[in-house]
Structures are given as structure tokens and as C-alpha cells.
Design a protein around this motif. Structure first.
Motif: not given
Length: 365
Positions: A11, A52-53, A57, A61
Motif C-alpha cells: 500500500y 483499501e476498504q 486505493s 489516499y
């Protein structure tokens, strides 16, 4: 590295890619505040929930952070057609860390004899860390290097294998190693205290700081530039302490080979019969028939005249007077006990009353 950690790294890497049009120092400033938040949020996720939830994404962000910080919208970078550089700041910093750690290990084996040797790896570490200190705690550029990824693959065996279980067990021992490392460094400082006060203070400071650096390096990789060399220094000190201890044991007086007392040597032997009479021209032999020789050799009595040598096992040994060319026997200064006496003879500074008169003897052939 577990699945949760991999998700966080993936991420954050996506966020950096979405911010790569900004200057590197500004990207580092944004990511420094975000990395800890993302890592903490990942521990609160449900069993089937993803980052992501929660955050959207990585690109979304990153766009929110860009707007909140007042940066302009993203501008697409032009394709790079130039050849990729081999020598970059992250690569130089990574290799500087590796080389400085190896040098520190070698220096640790000699630091008790010359503590100033630590200045060399210290300079290397400062210079290499200065190259990437502004890239943030994650040091993602270094983690993305091909050589770094190979090391990560080697340190990430497949789940369920003996290698993975062994590595998991070793990782669980990290807190214990941090304490052992500080103890070894403290021992090295104590050994230097009596003869090198600067070396004592330097290593003692490393010992204290190493306790803090161990856990800190897990969340801020910039501490690796201190933690890894500190571990190498502790191992080097351990090798040196073992070597010094082994040498001391090898040369300890209690472990030296026993040296028997030296046999007393005699220059002359006087033989008496049972009546206390001094015997002359006595030849002595051992149980094998070998002559029992006096330690000195006696030659003829006429200077350079080639006369035969007096046998070395003939007693009493004659005294040779080279001035007048005579050989004569000298009586002992101790009176021999008679066969009826039970007490040992007493010594006297003067010749005994029953001393034997000098007797002229000829060299034996």
C-alpha cells in the motif's frame, strides 16, 4: 515477513508511486507522517478487511494527502529514455552500511588493543546515512534495490518449512539479543576503563544506545545504520574476549608442565671404609657398568705436556697445581663417621685432626 506487513508495504509503495512527481524530500515528508498511521491501522483490520476498504486505493489516499498539504494536482512524468543509473544515493548508502558493518566486526576483534580503530567504520556510517536520511523511516528506495530484495527473499522461506520455523524462532530471540549485545559492549567498555577513558566512554555510550536502537530499528530503518554495526562490534568483542581468555588459560602457571627439581651436582666424592679411613683411587660405576663421571674433566699436571686424562670416575678427584706440576688429593673438610657412631658428623671450618696428608698421584692411563 507476514501477510499483514506485506500488505502495508504494498500500500505504501503505491502511495509513493502516486506522489513520485513531487520532489523526493517532499515525498519523504508526506510519507513520514503516513507510514506509522497505516501500520497502526493495519493492526485494527478485521479478518477479511483490507487497507483499501478503510482508506481507499493508494492513489486516492495519496491524492487526499496531496490536497491537504496544498500540493498541486499530479502531473504525469515524461517517459525516461536514459539509461538507469547504477550508482545512486540509495545504493551507495546500502553498500556503505554493509561495508561499515563488516569493518566494525573486524575492528571489534582489536578494539581492546586500539579503540581508535572504530573511527573508520563510524565515518563510513555517517556518510552513508547522510545520503538517505531525508528519505523517511521506511527507506523504501533502499528496500527496492535488487540486492535488497534478494536478501529479503532469502530471509523469507516458505511457510511451514524448517527454515521458516527456525527463522521465526530466531526473530523471537531478538529482545534477548539486544540485552546480550548491550552486555558484551558494556564488558568491552569495562576492560578499557583502566587504560583508555575515551574508548571506555565511546563504547559505553554505544552499549546504552543499543538498547534503544534495537526495537526502534523495526519501525524506523534509519536506525539500522547504528543497530547492525553495534551487533557486529559486540560479536567482534566476544571473539576477542574468548581469544584473550584462551591465551590466559594456556599460559596459566597452574597449567604449566611440571618442572622437576634440578639434580644436585657434585664436584668431588670421598669414600670411607667401615673404620672411617679415607679411600683413594676409588673407581665408581652404576648398575649397568657405566662410569659415574664427575662433571669436570681433569687433564695432566704438567701444563701443555700431552699426558693422558685422569679417569672422570676416579675419586677423590685430585687437585691439580699447574704451577709446580703436581697432582695431590685434598682431604674433605668433614670428618667421616665411624661404624660405631649413630650421630651425623658435624661440620667444621678447619681441616680435621685426622685429615689425610696430601698424596701425590700420577695420572692414570
Amino acid at each position: 515477513m507476514n501477510t499483514q506487513a506485506l500488505g502495508v508495504e504494498y500500500y505504501l509503495a503505491g502511495m509513493r508511486a502516486a506522489l513520485d512527481d513531487l520532489p523526493p524530500n517532499e515525498v519523504a515528508e508526506i510519507m513520514e507522517d503516513v507510514e506509522a498511521h497505516v501500520a497502526e491501522l493495519s493492526t485494527e483490520l478485521g479478518e477479511n478487511e483490507t487497507l483499501e476498504q478503510r482508506l481507499g486505493s493508494p492513489e486516492q489516499y495519496a491524492q487526499e494527502l496531496r490536497q491537504a498539504a496544498g500540493y498541486p494536482p499530479r502531473t504525469e512524468r515524461l517517459p525516461v529514455t536514459t539509461k538507469k543509473q547504477l550508482v545512486t544515493r540509495p545504493r551507495v548508502a546500502a553498500w556503505g552500511l554493509a561495508i561499515a558493518t563488516a569493518v566494525t566486526l573486524l575492528a571489534g576483534t582489536a578494539v581492546l588493543r586500539q579503540s581508535a580503530i572504530l573511527l573508520l567504520p563510524a565515518v563510513l556510517l555517517v556518510l552513508s546515512l547522510a545520503l538517505v536520511h531525508d528519505r523517511g523511516p521506511a527507506q523504501q528506495e533502499i528496500m527496492d534495490l535488487p540486492e535488497t530484495r534478494k536478501i529479503q527473499q532469502w530471509l523469507t522461506p516458505e511457510e511451514g518449512t524448517p527454515g521458516e520455523r527456525a527463522l521465526t524462532y530466531l526473530k523471537s530471540l531478538q529482545p534477548a539479543w539486544w540485552l546480550v549485545r548491550a552486555g558484551l559492549l558494556g564488558l568491552g567498555a569495562v576492560l578499557l576503563a583502566s587504560r583508555d577513558i575515551l574508548g571506555f566512554l565511546f563504547i559505553a555510550g554505544i552499549a546504552v544506545l543499543s538498547v534503544f536502537a534495537g526495537p526502534r530499528a523495526k519501525v524506523d530503518r534509519r536506525w539500522l545504520w547504528f543497530s547492525l554495526p553495534a551487533s557486529a562490534l559486540a560479536v567482534g568483542l566476544l571473539f576477542q574476549v574468548i581469544d584473550v581468555t584462551a591465551n590466559n588459560l594456556a599460559y596459566s602457571p597452574s597449567r604449566q608442565v611440571y618442572q622437576p627439581p634440578a639434580m644436585q651436582s657434585y664436584e668431588n666424592v670421598y669414600a670411607y671404609d667401615e673404620n672411617g679411613k679415607l679411600l683413594t683411587n676409588v673407581l665408581l660405576y652404576d648398575q649397568d657398568g657405566n662410569p659415574i663421571n664427575a662433571p669436570r674433566q681433569y687433564y695432566g699436571c704438567h701444563g701443555d705436556d700431552p699426558q693422558p686424562m685422569i679417569p672422570a670416575n676416579r675419586y677423590p678427584r685430585p687437585k691439580i697445581d699447574y704451577e709446580n706440576g703436581t697432582c695431590y688429593t685434598v682431604a674433605p673438610s668433614v670428618v667421616a663417621p665411624s661404624s660405631t657412631e649413630s650421630t651425623p658428623p658435624s661440620s667444621s671450618g678447619s681441616a680435621p685432626s685426622s685429615s689425610v696428608a696430601p698424596t701425590s698421584v700420577s695420572p692414570s692411563k
